[in-house]
Scaffold this motif. Structure first.
Motif, PDB file in Angstrom:
ATOM      1  N   GLN A  40       0.815  -1.215   0.000  1.00  0.00           N
ATOM      2  CA  GLN A  40       0.000   0.000   0.000  1.00  0.00           C
ATOM      3  C   GLN A  40       0.850   1.268   0.000  1.00  0.00           C
ATOM      4  O   GLN A  40       0.439   2.283  -0.578  1.00  0.00           O
ATOM      5  CB  GLN A  40      -0.943  -0.009   1.201  1.00  0.00           C
ATOM      6  CG  GLN A  40      -2.055  -1.042   1.081  1.00  0.00           C
ATOM      7  CD  GLN A  40      -3.123  -0.880   2.134  1.00  0.00           C
ATOM      8  OE1 GLN A  40      -2.990  -0.097   3.070  1.00  0.00           O
ATOM      9  NE2 GLN A  40      -4.206  -1.637   2.003  1.00  0.00           N
ATOM     10  N   LEU A  41       2.027   1.218   0.611  1.00  0.00           N
ATOM     11  CA  LEU A  41       2.885   2.400   0.590  1.00  0.00           C
ATOM     12  C   LEU A  41       3.245   2.809  -0.834  1.00  0.00           C
ATOM     13  O   LEU A  41       3.470   3.994  -1.110  1.00  0.00           O
ATOM     14  CB  LEU A  41       4.170   2.142   1.382  1.00  0.00           C
ATOM     15  CG  LEU A  41       4.065   2.111   2.907  1.00  0.00           C
ATOM     16  CD1 LEU A  41       5.459   1.964   3.516  1.00  0.00           C
ATOM     17  CD2 LEU A  41       3.394   3.367   3.454  1.00  0.00           C
ATOM     18  N   ARG A  42       3.275   1.835  -1.743  1.00  0.00           N
ATOM     19  CA  ARG A  42       3.660   2.149  -3.128  1.00  0.00           C
ATOM     20  C   ARG A  42       2.684   3.099  -3.800  1.00  0.00           C
ATOM     21  O   ARG A  42       3.062   3.804  -4.736  1.00  0.00           O
ATOM     22  CB  ARG A  42       3.762   0.850  -3.926  1.00  0.00           C
ATOM     23  CG  ARG A  42       5.127   0.202  -3.937  1.00  0.00           C
ATOM     24  CD  ARG A  42       5.655  -0.054  -2.602  1.00  0.00           C
ATOM     25  NE  ARG A  42       7.009  -0.619  -2.625  1.00  0.00           N
ATOM     26  CZ  ARG A  42       7.594  -1.134  -1.583  1.00  0.00           C
ATOM     27  NH1 ARG A  42       6.961  -1.176  -0.436  1.00  0.00           N
ATOM     28  NH2 ARG A  42       8.820  -1.602  -1.651  1.00  0.00           N
ATOM     29  N   THR A  64       3.594  11.277   3.548  1.00  0.00           N
ATOM     30  CA  THR A  64       2.628  10.391   4.200  1.00  0.00           C
ATOM     31  C   THR A  64       3.262   9.075   4.632  1.00  0.00           C
ATOM     32  O   THR A  64       3.083   8.659   5.787  1.00  0.00           O
ATOM     33  CB  THR A  64       1.428  10.130   3.275  1.00  0.00           C
ATOM     34  OG1 THR A  64       0.798  11.373   2.954  1.00  0.00           O
ATOM     35  CG2 THR A  64       0.423   9.214   3.948  1.00  0.00           C
ATOM     36  N   PRO A  65       4.028   8.365   3.784  1.00  0.00           N
ATOM     37  CA  PRO A  65       4.678   7.138   4.256  1.00  0.00           C
ATOM     38  C   PRO A  65       5.611   7.374   5.439  1.00  0.00           C
ATOM     39  O   PRO A  65       5.675   6.543   6.348  1.00  0.00           O
ATOM     40  CB  PRO A  65       5.452   6.659   3.024  1.00  0.00           C
ATOM     41  CG  PRO A  65       4.711   7.223   1.867  1.00  0.00           C
ATOM     42  CD  PRO A  65       4.221   8.559   2.328  1.00  0.00           C
ATOM     43  N   ALA A  80      -7.094   3.243   5.470  1.00  0.00           N
ATOM     44  CA  ALA A  80      -8.019   4.373   5.613  1.00  0.00           C
ATOM     45  C   ALA A  80      -7.597   5.551   4.745  1.00  0.00           C
ATOM     46  O   ALA A  80      -8.426   6.194   4.081  1.00  0.00           O
ATOM     47  CB  ALA A  80      -8.092   4.787   7.080  1.00  0.00           C
ATOM     48  N   LEU A  81      -6.302   5.837   4.711  1.00  0.00           N
ATOM     49  CA  LEU A  81      -5.813   6.967   3.920  1.00  0.00           C
ATOM     50  C   LEU A  81      -6.000   6.717   2.421  1.00  0.00           C
ATOM     51  O   LEU A  81      -6.379   7.628   1.672  1.00  0.00           O
ATOM     52  CB  LEU A  81      -4.335   7.212   4.235  1.00  0.00           C
ATOM     53  CG  LEU A  81      -4.032   7.745   5.644  1.00  0.00           C
ATOM     54  CD1 LEU A  81      -2.537   7.705   5.926  1.00  0.00           C
ATOM     55  CD2 LEU A  81      -4.561   9.174   5.793  1.00  0.00           C
ATOM     56  N   LEU A  82      -5.754   5.486   1.976  1.00  0.00           N
ATOM     57  CA  LEU A  82      -5.935   5.174   0.563  1.00  0.00           C
ATOM     58  C   LEU A  82      -7.410   5.176   0.180  1.00  0.00           C
ATOM     59  O   LEU A  82      -7.762   5.590  -0.929  1.00  0.00           O
ATOM     60  CB  LEU A  82      -5.316   3.807   0.252  1.00  0.00           C
ATOM     61  CG  LEU A  82      -3.801   3.751   0.196  1.00  0.00           C
ATOM     62  CD1 LEU A  82      -3.332   2.339  -0.132  1.00  0.00           C
ATOM     63  CD2 LEU A  82      -3.250   4.729  -0.840  1.00  0.00           C
ATOM     64  N   LEU A 106      -1.144  -0.937   8.786  1.00  0.00           N
ATOM     65  CA  LEU A 106      -1.999  -1.325   7.662  1.00  0.00           C
ATOM     66  C   LEU A 106      -3.374  -0.683   7.779  1.00  0.00           C
ATOM     67  O   LEU A 106      -3.935  -0.227   6.764  1.00  0.00           O
ATOM     68  CB  LEU A 106      -2.134  -2.852   7.619  1.00  0.00           C
ATOM     69  CG  LEU A 106      -3.058  -3.416   6.547  1.00  0.00           C
ATOM     70  CD1 LEU A 106      -2.555  -3.055   5.145  1.00  0.00           C
ATOM     71  CD2 LEU A 106      -3.181  -4.935   6.696  1.00  0.00           C
ATOM     72  N   ALA A 107      -3.914  -0.623   8.988  1.00  0.00           N
ATOM     73  CA  ALA A 107      -5.214   0.036   9.178  1.00  0.00           C
ATOM     74  C   ALA A 107      -5.133   1.507   8.783  1.00  0.00           C
ATOM     75  O   ALA A 107      -6.050   2.042   8.136  1.00  0.00           O
ATOM     76  CB  ALA A 107      -5.656  -0.103  10.629  1.00  0.00           C
TER      77      ALA A 107
END
Length: 603
Positions: free
Chosen positions: A439-441, A451-452, A500-502, A495-496
């Motif tokens: 998800q960081l990608r 953000t990361p 949520a951010l994505l 991960l949570a």
């Protein structure tokens, strides 16, 4: 510009990183994230030069062959790094000497990360790409200045580190005076590695920018092989106590220290020197120079802020973890458990991410959030299909795996069982850790490093708080397990947060479809893991619980349980299994038979 879906597997993967078998610490993951992301987005922007071919034939044999070669290189490098860890454990066990060695050997990596590692991998590579395209000399002057800066700057750090080695060790090693003195001696042997890490990483970046990928991928294998040979010589040819201690009649001898430490550092030296012929092959000629006024050097400093912030925070968190673990000799147990835990992600997760990022970066540049959402959905489902079974099987077979791997030489059965329990605790982290990295990608595809960094800082904070709490609640003999559970909790929270951010940024992340897939995979893999656990227990009861019996049990249980997972998964319609096999086949240059059935790309 849009990136053709059919070309994803021909993107050259990220360059090899050193695989030294050292302990986990936060900046490693951050570096990997930033490196892949920034290189991926740069590659996406370059466009036609490397990604426009419509078929493998059109792409030419070189690039397709490079992808397959590097995929094999990744597997061999990880396998040799794994064998390196086994050899070290067999040579010096898991006691005070092992703890001193591992802390001392990790410290150069920490200092390198703090001073340069994150900046070099996340910022310098894109700058090198720009200078190679824009400077009249193809970026040679900038690269020469950077190499000179590495040699001089890191050489000065090594000189200072030699003088204050005992103070550095006192920060990380919570142990008695004899163990700290041994670790300080070892650290002085290991500190020169910093220079070679910096020079080697810079040379690797120079080669990658010039489309030369093989040498940086395979060089770490030489390092691992040299350390394995060193450990074999230490065990069978060097006189001294077995296993060695830090004091008393079984204290490690000066000769043993010299052989062990010199061989370890020699591996890093050889790994770096092995890159030099490839430099000449690509036409790069190093000329000693130091142009501090070069505009790209100043640009590098400006771009490094968020990366440096996270590296500093992550190392502060690591300082807490290592002090908690060395207080009870849990550090080595924790380290060896982590080494096995990260293998599935390192081999499978990184491959999926490497293929995903260039395409997703192109979609992000076009403002096509719908396509980005489809990309992350595909990557998540394929990752789940591989990582969930790996996590469940590691959870079920943790003890026999660890006994088969580590119960040799100086490592006793009880220590191997402790490693197995820690490995099973780490298995709980494998799914959230892997999905978190995937998800960081998305953020990196949008060129968002802030953000990361902030989310990763939160992960470090949760890990530290959890570790402090669990070390009070859990008995000392289970300290390594407690630290692994804290690690798992931290990445579950991370991960949570990223989910949520994505969801907010993309307007959804295909959650319902992902939940359906993870449910099917968990049920199918769970059935296989339960059978594997029962079969392993039965085999060990008959053959024995030593390393040989455990090894036989693991092989049979994994084969039968894994086969059952594939059968049940295919029967229940998990089409991502075929997509995963197709992805692995692509990474290996089409060496595997084409998997039957429908690909999830059409699902």
């Amino acid at each position: 510009m849009a990136l053709p879906r059919s070309n994803v597997r021909r993107i050259p993967p990220e360059p090899a990183r050193r695989d030294t078998g050292t302990a986990p610490h936060g900046s490693t993951t951050a570096r990997r994230d930033s490196t892949t992301a920034r290189r991926g987005s740069t590659t996406a922007r370059r466009g036609s030069a490397t990604m426009q071919a419509g078929s493998p034939a059109e792409a030419g044999p070189g690039l397709g062959r490079a992808s397959g070669t590097m995929a094999i290189g990744t597997i061999v490098s990880r396998a040799s790094g794994f064998l390196r860890t086994v050899a070290i454990a067999a040579a010096i066990g898991t006691g005070a000497v092992s703890q001193a060695y591992n802390v001392a050997n990790t410290t150069p990596n920490i200092l390198y990360d703090l001073l340069l590692g994150g900046v070099l991998t996340s910022v310098v590579v894109p700058v090198m790409v720009r200078t190679a395209k824009e400077d009249p000399d193809g970026g040679d002057a900038f690269a020469s200045s950077l190499l000179t800066l590495m040699i001089l700057g890191l050489g000065a750090v090594v000189a200072v580190g030699m003088l204050i080695a005992p103070w550095i060790i006192s920060l990380y090693l919570h142990a008695g005076s004899d163990e700290r003195a041994l670790a300080a001696t070892m650290l002085r042997w290991f500190l020169p590695q910093i220079v070679f890490y910096g020079v080697g990483a810079t040379i690797g970046a120079i080669l990658n920018v010039r489309q030369s990928f093989t040498a940086p991928m395979f060089a770490p294998i030489l390092n691992n092989l040299l350390v394995i040979v060193t450990c074999l010589g230490f065990t069978y040819f060097i006189a001294g106590p077995r296993p060695p201690g830090v004091d008393g009649p079984k204290a490690i001898t000066d000769t043993q220290v010299t052989v062990l430490c010199a061989g370890t550092t020699l591996g890093v030296v050889v790994m770096t020197l092995a890159l030099l012929p490839s430099l000449r092959k690509v036409g790069f000629h190093y000329r000693p120079r130091l142009d501090m006024r070069h505009p790209e050097l100043r640009s590098t400093a400006r771009l490094a802020g968020w990366t440096l912030l996270f590296v500093v925070i992550s190392q502060a968190g690591y300082l807490v973890i290592v002090n908690l673990s060395t207080a009870t000799t849990a550090y080595t147990i924790y380290t060896y458990g982590y080494q096995i835990f990260q293998l599935p992600y390192a081999i499978i997760g990184v491959s999926v991410i490497t293929a995903l990022l260039p395409r997703m970066s192109g979609h992000a540049a076009q403002g096509r959030s719908d396509l980005v959402r489809a990309d992350i959905s595909m990557a998540t489902r394929i990752t789940i299909t591989a990582i969930v079974p790996a996590a469940l099987f590691i959870l079920a077979l943790g003890r026999p795996i660890a006994v088969a791997v580590f119960h040799h030489g100086a490592t006793g059965y009880g220590d191997a069982v402790d490693i197995g329990d820690t490995l099973s605790a780490f298995a709980l982290a494998l799914v959230p850790f892997s999905l978190f990295q995937v998800q960081l990608r998305v953020f990196y595809a949008y060129q968002d490093s802030r953000t990361p960094a902030l989310v990763n800082i939160g992960v470090v904070a949760v890990n530290v708080i959890g570790a402090l709490v669990l070390t009070v609640v859990v008995p000392e003999e289970h300290r390594a397990v407690a630290l692994a559970l804290s690690f798992a909790t931290a990445y579950l929270m991370g991960l949570a947060a990223t989910s949520a951010l994505l969801h907010r940024r993309l307007g959804g992340i295909d959650g319902n479809r992902t939940v359906r897939v993870i449910t099917r995979v968990a049920i199918s893999a769970g059935i296989g893991a339960v059978l594997a656990s029962l079969l392993a227990r039965g085999v060990r009861a008959v053959v024995g619980e030593g390393w040989l019996g455990s090894g036989i049990a693991v092989v049979l249980a994994a084969a039968v349980g894994g086969g059952l997972f594939l059968a049940v998964g295919t029967r229940t319609g998990i089409h991502e299994i075929n997509a995963l096999l197709a992805e692995v086949n692509g990474r290996l240059g089409g060496r595997l038979p084409r998997p039957p059935g429908r690909s999830s790309q059409r699902d």
